[in-house]
Design an enzyme around this catalytic site. Structure first.
Site, PDB file in Angstrom:
ATOM      1  N   GLY A  13     -19.864  -1.423  51.549  1.00 36.77           N
ATOM      2  CA  GLY A  13     -19.896  -2.835  51.947  1.00 36.77           C
ATOM      3  C   GLY A  13     -18.497  -3.430  51.865  1.00 36.77           C
ATOM      4  CB  ALA A  64     -26.332  -7.458  47.450  1.00 36.93           C
ATOM      5  CG  ASP A 106     -22.096 -19.959  47.858  1.00 42.52           C
ATOM      6  OD1 ASP A 106     -22.474 -18.806  48.111  1.00 42.52           O
ATOM      7  OD2 ASP A 106     -21.750 -20.767  48.745  1.00 42.52           O
ATOM      8  CE1 TYR A 129     -27.928 -12.434  49.385  1.00 45.39           C
ATOM      9  CE2 TYR A 129     -27.150 -14.704  49.320  1.00 45.39           C
ATOM     10  CZ  TYR A 129     -26.921 -13.361  49.137  1.00 45.39           C
ATOM     11  OH  TYR A 129     -25.683 -12.936  48.707  1.00 45.39           O
ATOM     12  CE  LYS A 133     -26.666 -11.591  44.842  1.00 46.23           C
ATOM     13  NZ  LYS A 133     -26.142 -10.178  44.762  1.00 46.23           N
TER      14      LYS A 133
HETATM   15  N1  NAP Z   1     -21.121 -11.588  52.024  1.00 47.30           N
HETATM   16  C1  NAP Z   1     -21.080 -12.831  51.514  1.00 47.30           C
HETATM   17  O1  NAP Z   1     -20.744 -13.802  52.187  1.00 47.30           O
HETATM   18  C2  NAP Z   1     -21.451 -13.058  50.052  1.00 47.30           C
HETATM   19  C3  NAP Z   1     -21.454 -14.352  49.565  1.00 47.30           C
HETATM   20  C4  NAP Z   1     -21.770 -14.555  48.210  1.00 47.30           C
HETATM   21  C5  NAP Z   1     -22.079 -13.472  47.421  1.00 47.30           C
HETATM   22  N2  NAP Z   1     -22.096 -12.227  47.938  1.00 47.30           N
HETATM   23  C6  NAP Z   1     -22.453 -11.119  47.058  1.00 47.30           C
HETATM   24  O2  NAP Z   1     -21.322 -10.275  46.923  1.00 47.30           O
HETATM   25  C7  NAP Z   1     -21.745  -8.923  46.738  1.00 47.30           C
HETATM   26  C8  NAP Z   1     -21.017  -8.026  47.713  1.00 47.30           C
HETATM   27  O3  NAP Z   1     -21.305  -8.482  49.019  1.00 47.30           O
HETATM   28  P1  NAP Z   1     -20.719  -7.794  50.322  1.00 47.30           P
HETATM   29  O4  NAP Z   1     -20.377  -8.888  51.264  1.00 47.30           O
HETATM   30  O5  NAP Z   1     -19.702  -6.762  49.970  1.00 47.30           O
HETATM   31  O6  NAP Z   1     -22.049  -7.113  50.866  1.00 47.30           O
HETATM   32  P2  NAP Z   1     -22.242  -6.040  52.030  1.00 47.30           P
HETATM   33  O7  NAP Z   1     -20.971  -5.885  52.794  1.00 47.30           O
HETATM   34  O8  NAP Z   1     -23.494  -6.408  52.733  1.00 47.30           O
HETATM   35  O9  NAP Z   1     -22.453  -4.709  51.206  1.00 47.30           O
HETATM   36  C9  NAP Z   1     -23.612  -4.449  50.489  1.00 47.30           C
HETATM   37  C10 NAP Z   1     -23.737  -2.970  50.333  1.00 47.30           C
HETATM   38  O10 NAP Z   1     -24.960  -2.702  49.636  1.00 47.30           O
HETATM   39  C11 NAP Z   1     -25.597  -1.615  50.287  1.00 47.30           C
HETATM   40  N3  NAP Z   1     -27.029  -1.606  50.084  1.00 47.30           N
HETATM   41  C12 NAP Z   1     -27.972  -2.353  50.722  1.00 47.30           C
HETATM   42  N4  NAP Z   1     -29.193  -1.997  50.329  1.00 47.30           N
HETATM   43  C13 NAP Z   1     -29.039  -1.012  49.407  1.00 47.30           C
HETATM   44  C14 NAP Z   1     -29.942  -0.213  48.664  1.00 47.30           C
HETATM   45  N5  NAP Z   1     -31.269  -0.342  48.777  1.00 47.30           N
HETATM   46  N6  NAP Z   1     -29.446   0.714  47.825  1.00 47.30           N
HETATM   47  C15 NAP Z   1     -28.116   0.894  47.726  1.00 47.30           C
HETATM   48  N7  NAP Z   1     -27.205   0.188  48.409  1.00 47.30           N
HETATM   49  C16 NAP Z   1     -27.670  -0.759  49.244  1.00 47.30           C
HETATM   50  C17 NAP Z   1     -25.260  -1.835  51.735  1.00 47.30           C
HETATM   51  O11 NAP Z   1     -25.496  -0.658  52.473  1.00 47.30           O
HETATM   52  P3  NAP Z   1     -25.935  -0.749  54.029  1.00 47.30           P
HETATM   53  O12 NAP Z   1     -24.833  -1.493  54.718  1.00 47.30           O
HETATM   54  O13 NAP Z   1     -26.098   0.657  54.413  1.00 47.30           O
HETATM   55  O14 NAP Z   1     -27.211  -1.556  54.023  1.00 47.30           O
HETATM   56  C18 NAP Z   1     -23.807  -2.231  51.671  1.00 47.30           C
HETATM   57  O15 NAP Z   1     -22.948  -1.121  51.668  1.00 47.30           O
HETATM   58  C19 NAP Z   1     -23.271  -8.950  46.874  1.00 47.30           C
HETATM   59  O16 NAP Z   1     -23.834  -9.011  45.600  1.00 47.30           O
HETATM   60  C20 NAP Z   1     -23.554 -10.246  47.594  1.00 47.30           C
HETATM   61  O17 NAP Z   1     -24.827 -10.745  47.290  1.00 47.30           O
HETATM   62  C21 NAP Z   1     -21.768 -11.993  49.232  1.00 47.30           C
END
Ligand code: NAP
Length: 296
Positions: A13, A64, A106, A129, A133
């Site tokens: 991710g 996530a 957030d 979501y 979380k």
């Molecule tokens: N993105 C945002 O804007 C945002 C905002 C606030 C907080 N966050 C938090 O920040 C953290 C990192 O976010 P990110 O943006 O890096 O997320 P991301 O790019 O969506 O990456 C999440 C990773 O988790 C993997 N994943 C999904 N389902 C899974 C499962 N069942 N088992 C194992 N791995 C799994 C995904 O794999 P696949 O791609 O193969 O599904 C992906 O590689 C998360 O906790 C998220 O909630 C993100």
């Protein structure tokens, strides 16, 4: 001799990929990167099996279910990954004496506030979501109180799917774009967040400081999605006019907080981190895209 073994989940991710780029800066850390193909967090058997013969000093949980709108329909899957899996990791970590650095959002807040939200502010999610979380956070605080939970927001990177890439694509194709201008928060470069997470682990390992609990981390400053999009358009000089619209004019499956500016005082104070302004970090991310051949 390596001083810390670290498991990074969600390694493919945005955040996981940014942590991977920092590996060479931490020669003393022994990193293990896994994603869904190695261990499926939605599947308890898969998780238990993975940890049967393995242990680490730290787990950085970057995995996530992040599809905010789809989560409204896929409640069960979102809850499994964002809440139940965190509970399971907490239990296994307690058995094996592993420390957890977890990432939250957030979107645990309702968006009704009009002041920067602190770690003491009351969460009240308005989406599936956000709800999932928040449950994950609560399980972790209950079962493994020596964990770190870092709430972040509006994450982008050169890796993975995100708002920056969407705007780069749309603004290069269209003459006009309408972007929500009445949701207020702060964009966060995953590269900055990755650095902070490793700074915290380094601080624990070196015995400097270890103060677990909730922390807020985004870049500095304030923006609407319109401001965020405008900056991207302006940087690349796309021939595209960006218009601010109201949330009501852009209906989505999930409700989003109107206002989710996070107060970063705690992380700045405890770990002495300097947080770049969102425009500074966005500029460096966009420069990377430019070096790699411009908008894709
Ligand atoms: N993105 C945002 O804007 C945002 C905002 C606030 C907080 N966050 C938090 O920040 C953290 C990192 O976010 P990110 O943006 O890096 O997320 P991301 O790019 O969506 O990456 C999440 C990773 O988790 C993997 N994943 C999904 N389902 C899974 C499962 N069942 N088992 C194992 N791995 C799994 C995904 O794999 P696949 O791609 O193969 O599904 C992906 O590689 C998360 O906790 C998220 O909630 C993100």
């Amino acid at each position: 001799l390596k001083t810390a073994s670290i498991l990074v989940t969600g390694a493919n991710g945005q955040l996981g990929s940014e942590i991977r780029t920092l590996v060479s800066q931490y020669p003393d850390f022994d990193f293990h990167f896994v994603d869904i193909a190695d261990v499926d967090l939605a599947d308890e058997t898969s998780v238990r099996k993975f940890f049967e013969d393995k242990s680490f000093q730290f787990i950085i949980n970057c995995a996530a279910y992040t599809a905010v709108d789809k989560a409204e329909e896929q409640v069960e899957l979102a809850t499994k990954i964002n809440a139940d899996a965190v509970r399971l990791l907490a239990r296994i970590a307690a058995e094996k004496k592993m420390r957890i650095i977890h990432v939250s959002t957030d979107y645990v807040f309702s968006g009704e506030a009009n002041y920067p939200l602190t770690e003491e502010s009351k969460p009240a999610p308005v989406s599936v979501y956000g709800e999932s979380k928040l449950k994950g956070e609560q399980y972790l605080l209950d079962l493994k109180p020596d964990s770190y939970i870092i709430r972040t927001a509006w994450v982008y990177s050169t890796f993975g799917k995100n708002f920056v890439k969407t705007i780069m694509k749309l603004a290069s194709e269209r003459k006009e774009l309408k972007i929500v201008g009445d949701q207020i928060g702060t964009p966060t470069y995953a590269a900055d967040l990755a650095k902070v997470i490793l700074t915290i682990i380094d601080s624990i390992v070196s015995g400097k400081k270890d103060q677990p609990g909730l922390y807020h981390y985004t870049n500095e400053g304030v923006a609407s999605w319109f401001d965020f999009a405008f900056y991207i358009q302006n940087f690349f000089s796309y021939d595209c006019k960006i218009h601010p619209i109201r949330t009501e004019e852009y209906p989505t499956a999930a409700r989003r907080p109107k206002f989710s500016l996070l107060d970063k005082s705690r992380i700045k104070k405890v770990f002495a981190v300097e947080i770049p302004h969102w425009t500074t970090s966005l500029q460096s991310c966009l420069s990377k895209f430019q070096q790699d051949g411009g908008a894709q």
